[in-house]
Design an enzyme around this catalytic site. Structure first.
Site, short mmCIF file in Angstrom:
data_model
loop_
_atom_site.label_atom_id
_atom_site.label_comp_id
_atom_site.label_asym_id
_atom_site.label_seq_id
_atom_site.Cartn_x
_atom_site.Cartn_y
_atom_site.Cartn_z
N CYS A 250 0.78 -1.57 -0.12
CA CYS A 250 0.18 -0.15 -0.49
C CYS A 250 1.12 1.51 -0.43
O CYS A 250 0.95 1.79 -0.97
CB CYS A 250 -1.24 0.05 1.23
SG CYS A 250 -2.26 0.80 1.10
N GLY A 294 -5.72 6.43 -0.98
CA GLY A 294 -6.28 7.06 -2.01
C GLY A 294 -5.39 7.83 -3.25
O GLY A 294 -5.51 8.21 -4.06
N HIS A 334 -3.72 -4.50 -0.43
CA HIS A 334 -3.04 -5.97 1.12
C HIS A 334 -3.49 -7.11 1.07
O HIS A 334 -4.43 -7.85 1.47
CB HIS A 334 -4.70 -5.50 2.44
CG HIS A 334 -4.03 -3.60 2.54
ND1 HIS A 334 -3.31 -3.22 3.36
CD2 HIS A 334 -4.75 -2.72 2.04
CE1 HIS A 334 -3.19 -1.73 3.27
NE2 HIS A 334 -3.90 -1.82 1.85
N GLU A 336 -1.96 -8.93 3.19
CA GLU A 336 -2.47 -9.25 4.50
C GLU A 336 -3.71 -9.49 4.84
O GLU A 336 -4.09 -9.99 5.93
CB GLU A 336 -1.44 -8.49 5.61
CG GLU A 336 -2.25 -7.11 6.18
CD GLU A 336 -2.08 -6.21 5.18
OE1 GLU A 336 -1.29 -6.22 3.58
OE2 GLU A 336 -2.60 -4.91 5.00
#
Lengths: 360, 1078
Positions: A250, A294, A334, A336
């Site tokens: 990210c 974003g 993500h 995770e």
């Protein structure tokens, strides 16, 4: 039940939504963003990447299964992604004041109050979402009574500095020593690493880790604009000169790109959901991923020695990059999860494999 | 399948798709939806499609959906013949339910598919077998460390008992390879086990004895995987009812409501692992039991095909599962297919919902004598609805109304619950109302939870509805309700009717007027519903389709209304039920097609997830919402349409006509006043008198004395029924006073507002129907068909022949004349249907409906002329020419036969009467009457007897009727057995057959032994009279035939026709011809 208090959500374009308070009663402002995941509000609320944001889940009924007991295992919360709620406020359509789950201890409302986070229900979150989709993410504020506060744009602040750890912390006793650059790391990144025979040294976002003895470097997720994290970028750029495996997630992905010399930009309304399809360029494999960002990498600015690792199938935006020759890679989504689908957790295995390969 | 295979697949030129045949409990309309979507996918790829499905009332068997249609039984014998003739290069097995799957497995095992080089598209047959054989299945899952319920396969009673010794009671028994849990059940002791296991063994050579997980949550995932190993879960669903109640019998919500992120994704990840391990290509359903007190789970079932759940998931999410599955079967990857709602994003994603859907089953158990109303591990419901809302309260209250059994929502009903605790602990079809009652009696959520094991969250939400009702009750008039409370009531799904019931005390007003008061007041306060889109991405991307629902939990409409007078609204037919099912969906879809073709905006309102009409691409705008007066008016006020079509959706829209008309809604076609003149018996009767049309003598009566006086005049038997019925609820023929009293009580139960109608019952009369379309009173097209059975068998259960083969020319002439004069008198513009009794050219009218009837698709397809298309053109003002084609010219015959689902309805007496009992139908074409009968009988599960025929021919009249056919059976060498009286009668007529003694006689050879040991494979048992009493011998035989899965015929006319047919036409001589070849 005490008397329900009304409050308003006011957007920067003047739109007003009236709702009923079910959280802490104070006026706040931030960036209003929607997310379309249907499960996982305890995880999302404690995700540091939401710092500065007023969160709008599109799923209408929230709070159904309450809030889990805050157990701690190996120094990490079992059910939360950090030690507190990071978003500025929660805005929903329908609130479950009563809840039901074997693992729950309190209601969402009580938790919000405890954490001093306002919550509003009774809002047409679909209409609000459509507005954010068409206009892009907007600034907004939640106002109680006639109180007046000003708008606040979190992207002008260094949010990472606010959510990152201030001291160095160590976890686990695994074979691979990993430096985790904490820009607002989610606990599940820690858990995913620790499950793979890794010991983690978690360091502040601006910590100079380049002189550390380690097998791998992990660049965590985090809130806000990556351009704000200049110190981290400088350190990463230095690390890119070496050969120690680096993985990013990210914000970590964006920092990796900026360190490599690429540009990042703000998406109109971002990706915040559990259903984002990403593909490896040139393959026929598509993965469903959990996302919350974003900003994105401008793929056209990637230096020649880098290549896209994943691309979003819906809008074609970049979803990850890798170095063509060195063991550096990162994902915009993500792997995770927590919350969200766990289909790409294999990336952690790839990271561990890269560390093993280097050792050999 | 590997990548090379996928390239091969893309070069397919002709593909065969197997349909599911007649609608039955456990296998219903959802397969019309899935088959239609698959055929659409084939068409889009330019692949020639061949469909085998005898269900003539479906949309998939209509012109323009498949390239070739065979109205033939979906059995290995017939499918092989079609394969030999058509030589397709691929076959789709997973779009026609268990019927198609079983047939496909048989064809694979017998080597037919190999022999003709037909490739199975999508999931391989071996993978299917792996999921169907429970032992292999459990082993496969064990290989990847996935838990299944402890389960031991048993092939004999001894093995079953040994299994229980190991697992311990309670256990669940399941039969392999069956539909919707047939032959399944819970056993808590040895006696129950022995009984259930014996029955299960009659369906399947292998049964499963499993650990019972009663009380666990039941959760399902719909999973899709392509040939590139991309795998997604399209939808997860949670059952409101805990495990132990079949998912087809459960209220189901999507997405899951009480699962944490960790639980949701744990089960999701396991589902994906399973699907990959088994090797599914296409669609698959995975069902779990989830421990309510931990994350422990068991996989209960994996269905490697499209299912009822997948149809629901499609409608719940807007993700066209069947369409995508078909494309994947053709070799496409998920990422190569577009999301058909947004048109820009990919189909390789998982829909995000910003609403909740609630599925509720519809049972019709009241229609059956003796049936157990308990719901459990085997399926009994005949249909379902799906309600959409932005709160659970809203969705479930809408849903309860949609079910269409007179309920107004969760609260506000007058339901009798004898023993609340008993009802909560041992659920029946009215358990939801027992919960409402329990709240009324002050039960706490916890107490109800302890009895029902329903998750607290659902009960809390239901209690919210109860508490709001209590708040409303404090007000004595609508205008005194505070705005905030009224808004909240609407957000909790209260209808204006419910609000009126709790608050408007003015008894001088009718219920409808009170409701209008609330409506007016509500609108004056600006409390209006808004329209939201289902867009698969929760608003993240704009939707290009108009798949809509109506909610009060919102403030903004997603649709901008044009008010250009181009909208034409078609009201759908609601939940499938006995008496109204897929045939009306065909009518609705036909109307939508015509509206579109004529350049208007087609708008559908319907809420049945099993239908094609609720596919968002079937029309320009789909409101997946209630067909209540309130909701239809809401939509009318938003749409301001050119007009509304009420005549293609069966009785629900028909019943709304007058009330909509009262609000000046433009009703297209025949005027609502005329509809009322046909619906209201009194008005209709005086009209008939005026036109000189004969009717059986009847009277509308309110007291027992009046009824007795009337019966004295016309004599027994008489037919008794309430007004405004479609399928004859509580309608019955009674032969004596005792029966009269008994059934009258039932009839009054059904509809207190309506008095009882008693009519003379004509015995030994033929029943004839006319389906017609008229324009301004002039008939433009008509079809006359006759019933094989004499009057007394409901027209929905009767075997119908079209064109009529055995009517006097004079009879036909008279029927035409009557129909013409009625059409003229009522100035009919649109479809209508009339039913007649014909005895020696003496014609009496028994029914007249100014709407499409159940047989419209049948006659339209036999005649190859779409009556609904013509009717719709008329309703939209086009001047149509009369149909030039006459059915007298047809050189083939169509026969429509009924499908019964008695096997599912434990203890129900499988006889036919004036009340409808069938759940589905088929329609087949033949060169002649007998060939058509044979095909249609085979299509509803009959086969030529190979062992023996038991004849128990009932009353004298049917004994005579069956004499010649029995003689024919013997001449053809069939082994015939008879019960004592029948054998004696046959003997007197020179036919000697062995006697089998009655079940209650302790003598050998006994009927029951022959049934139990499979020595008989056709039972003809004609009940002694029109009504039925307790467990007499006839019942025991009929029930045993059903329970041992032996074909049963209970009508002498049909039995006789069928015996003639299979004695005269050898199965090998049956023509395998597609629709277009006739």
């Amino acid at each position: 039940m005490h008397k329900k208090r009304k409050a308003r959500l006011v957007l920067e374009d003047g739109t007003i939504y009236e709702g009923t308070s079910f959280g802490y009663e104070k006026s706040v402002s931030g960036e209003v963003v929607f997310y379309t995941a249907m499960t996982g509000y305890p995880e999302s609320l404690t995700d540091p990447s939401y710092a500065g944001q007023i969160l709008v889940p599109t799923y209408p009924m929230i709070g159904n299964y309450g809030v889990p007991v805050d157990d701690v295992k190996d120094g990490i919360s079992k059910f939360f992604e950090s030690d507190k709620i990071h978003c500025k406020a929660l805005v929903i359509s329908d609130y479950s004041s009563r809840f039901s789950h074997w693992n729950s201890q309190k209601s969402l409302g009580d938790w919000l109050k405890e954490q001093q986070i306002p919550g509003l229900f009774g809002i047409d979150t679909r209409a609000l979402t459509q507005k954010l989709r068409d206009n892009g993410a907007m600034l907004g504020k939640i106002l109680f009574d006639d109180e007046e506060i000003s708008f606040y744009d979190p992207n002008r602040d260094n949010l990472v500095a606010q959510v990152s750890t201030r001291k160095i912390m160590e976890y686990g006793n695994g074979r691979h020593k990993v430096i985790l650059l904490d820009c607002g790391v989610k606990n599940n990144i820690l858990r995913c690493l620790l499950q793979r025979d890794v010991s983690v040294k978690r360091v502040p976002w601006d910590y100079d880790f380049t002189q550390e003895d380690c097998d791998g470097i992990f660049l965590s997720n985090g809130p806000g604009d990556p351009a704000m994290c200049e110190e981290a970028i400088v350190h990463i750029r230095k690390a890119l000169q070496g050969d120690i495996p680096i993985m990013g997630i990210c914000l970590g992905n964006q920092l990796m790109a900026r360190a490599a010399g690429a540009e990042t930009y703000k998406l109109k309304y971002g990706h915040r959901s559990h259903n984002q399809p990403v593909m490896r360029p040139g393959s026929s494999r598509c993965h469903i991923t959990s996302q919350n960002h974003g900003f994105a990498i401008d793929e056209r600015t990637l230096p020649a020695e880098w290549e896209p690792l994943f691309v979003n199938v819906n809008d074609g935006t970049n979803e990850g990059i890798r170095h063509r020759t060195k063991p550096f890679f990162s994902a915009q989504f993500h792997p995770e999860a927590s919350s969200g689908p766990v289909d790409t957790e294999f990336l952690f295995d790839d990271f561990v494999q890269a560390m093993t390969a280097v050792k050999k | 399948m590997n990548i090379n295979d996928t390239k091969y697949m893309k070069q397919l030129s002709k593909v065969l798709l197997l349909g599911s045949g007649a609608l039955k409990i456990g296998e219903a309309g959802e397969f019309d939806y899935s088959g239609s979507q698959a055929l659409k996918a084939l068409r889009e790829e330019g692949v020639e499609s061949v469909l085998i499905n005898p269900n003539i009332a479906t949309v998939q068997t209509s012109e323009g959906v498949a390239d070739k249609i065979y109205y033939l039984p979906v059995t290995p014998e017939f499918v092989e013949k079609v394969i030999a003739k058509e030589r397709p290069d691929g076959i789709l097995l997973s779009f026609g339910g268990q019927t198609a799957l079983n047939c496909g497995v048989a064809l694979y095992k017998s080597g037919v598919l190999d022999r003709y080089g037909v490739r199975v598209l999508g999931t391989s047959v071996q993978a299917i077998i792996d999921t169907e054989d429970r032992e292999i299945f459990a082993r496969k899952l064990d290989e990847i460390g996935v838990k299944t319920a402890r389960s031991i396969a048993a092939s004999s009673m001894e093995e079953a008992l040994a299994a229980v010794d190991e697992i311990g009671f309670p256990v669940i028994i399941r039969a392999a390879y069956t539909l919707g849990g047939l032959g399944s059940g819970f056993c808590s002791d040895r006696e129950e086990l022995e009984r259930l296991a014996a029955s299960a063994f009659s369906y399947s050579p292998q049964i499963l004895v499993e650990e019972s997980l009663k009380g666990w949550k039941e959760v399902e995932y719909e999973v899709v995987r392509d040939g590139y190993d991309n795998c997604i879960t399209v939808c997860n669903m949670e059952n409101f009812d805990p495990l132990g109640i079949h998912t087809g019998e459960s209220i189901v919500v999507a997405p899951s409501q009480t699962l944490s992120n960790s639980e949701y994704h744990k089960l999701r990840a396991i589902a994906i692992r399973i699907v990959r391990h088994i090797g599914i290509i296409g669609e698959c359903n995975v069902q779990y039991a989830l421990d309510p007190d931990s994350e422990d789970y068991r996989v209960i079932e994996v269905n490697a095909r499209l299912s009822r759940s997948s149809a629901l998931a499609s409608k719940a999410t807007g993700y066209p599962l069947a369409f995508v599955a078909a494309k994947l079967g053709m070799g496409y990857g998920l990422h190569e297919i577009k999301n058909s709602v947004t048109k820009v994003t990919t189909a390789c994603f998982e829909p995000a919902l910003d609403y909740v859907v609630c599925k509720i089953p519809r049972w019709d158990l009241n229609k059956f004598e003796g049936v157990s109303k308990m719901i459990g591990s085997s399926m009994k419901s005949v249909g379902e609805i799906m309600a959409i809302g932005r709160s659970f309260e809203e969705a479930i209250q809408k849903g309860v109304r949609m079910i269409g059994q007179g309920m107004h929502g969760f609260v506000g009903n007058t339901v009798k619950v004898e023993d609340i605790d008993e009802e909560l602990a041992h659920p029946t079809d009215s358990r939801l109302f027992a919960i409402a009652k329990a709240f009324d009696e002050g039960y706490s959520v916890d107490r109800i939870h302890n009895l029902t094991k329903i998750d607290l969250w659902f009960l809390q939400r239901l209690e919210n509805i109860h508490l709001l009702k209590e708040e409303l009750r404090q007000f004595r008039s609508e205008t005194s309700i505070p705005k905030e409370l009224l808004l909240k009531a609407k957000q909790y799904g209260f209808s204006d009717f419910q609000v009126a019931r709790f608050t408007v005390d003015d008894i001088s007003l009718s219920a409808h007027e009170r409701m209008l008061r609330v409506r007016a007041y509500r609108k004056s306060l600006g409390i209006l519903p808004c329209v939201k889109q289902i867009d698969t991405l929760a608003g993240e991307y704009p939707a290009q389709t108009n798949y809509l629902y109506v909610t009060y939990n919102g403030t903004k409409n997603d649709v901008e209304y044009e008010h250009d007078g181009r909208s034409v609204v078609v009201l759908g037919s609601g939940a499938y039920r006995i008496g109204s099912s897929v045939e009306f969906d065909w009518c609705g879809v036909s109307a939508l097609n015509t509206i579109r073709r004529m350049g208007f905006r087609s708008v559908m309102i319907n809420y049945n997830p099993e239908t094609v009409s609720t596919d968002y691409d079937a029309c320009d705008r789909l409101y997946f919402d209630e067909l209540s007066f309130e909701r239809v008016m809401d939509i009318m006020e938003l749409e301001e349409p050119r007009g509304v079509i009420v005549s293609t959706g069966g009785q629900i829209p028909n019943n709304l006509a007058m009330r909509l008309h009262g609000q000046r809604v433009p009703i297209l076609g025949t005027s609502p006043e005329s509809i009322d003149r046909a619906e209201d018996r009194q008005k209709f009767s005086s009209m008939c008198d005026g036109l000189g049309i004969d009717q059986p003598r009847w009277s509308e009566l309110t007291s027992m004395d009046d009824i007795c006086r009337f019966v004295d005049k016309v004599g027994f038997p008489v037919l008794i029924r309430p007004s405004y019925v479609l399928s004859g609820a509580a309608m019955n023929v009674v032969s004596n006073k005792e029966e009269l009293t008994h059934f009258l009580e039932l009839a009054v139960e059904v509809s207190k507002d309506h008095p009882v109608v008693v009519s003379e019952f004509v015995e030994q009369a033929k029943e004839v129907e006319i389906d017609a379309v008229a324009q301004e009173g002039e008939i433009k097209a008509y079809a006359i068909s006759e019933h094989v059975e004499f009057a007394g068998v409901h027209s929905g259960d009767a075997t119908i022949v079209f064109p009529a083969q055995k009517l006097y020319v004079e009879t036909i002439r008279r029927i035409k004349r009557i129909a013409r004069s009625v059409a003229r008198e009522l100035n009919i513009s649109g479809p209508f249907n009339m039913q007649f009794l014909a005895k020696d050219n003496d014609i009496k009218v028994i029914e007249c409906n100014l709407r499409a009837s159940r047989s419209f698709p049948f006659v339209s397809k036999v005649l190859k002329y779409n009556f609904i298309d013509m009717a719709t053109r008329i309703m939209l003002g086009e001047e149509v020419a009369p149909l030039a084609k006459s059915f007298f010219d047809l050189d083939y015959v169509g026969v429509k036969a009924s499908q019964f689902s008695f096997a599912r309805l434990l203890k129900a007496d499988p006889v036919l009467g004036v009340d409808m009992a069938s759940t589905g139908e088929v329609g087949c074409l033949g060169e002649n009457y007998y060939e058509a009968i044979l095909k249609s009988m085979f299509s509803v599960g009959h086969h030529v007897p190979r062992k023996g025929v038991l004849v128990s021919s009932g009353p004298a009249r049917s004994k005579v009727e069956l004499l010649n056919s029995t003689r024919m059976l013997i001449e053809k060498g069939y082994a015939v057995y008879a019960t004592e009286g029948t054998a004696k009668f046959l003997g007197e007529n020179g036919i000697e057959v062995p006697v089998l003694y009655w079940p209650d006689e302790q003598r050998e050879p006994n009927v029951m032994d022959y049934l139990r040991h499979g020595k008989v494979d056709l039972v003809i048992n004609i009940p002694k009279n029109h009504t039925r009493r307790e467990l007499d011998n006839g019942y025991t035989i009929r029930r045993a035939a059903v329970d041992y899965n032996i074909p049963l015929i209970t009508n002498s006319r049909l039995a006789s026709a069928y015996i003639y047919a299979f004695c005269r036409v050898a199965p090998a001589d049956i023509a395998v011809k597609s629709w277009d070849e006739y």
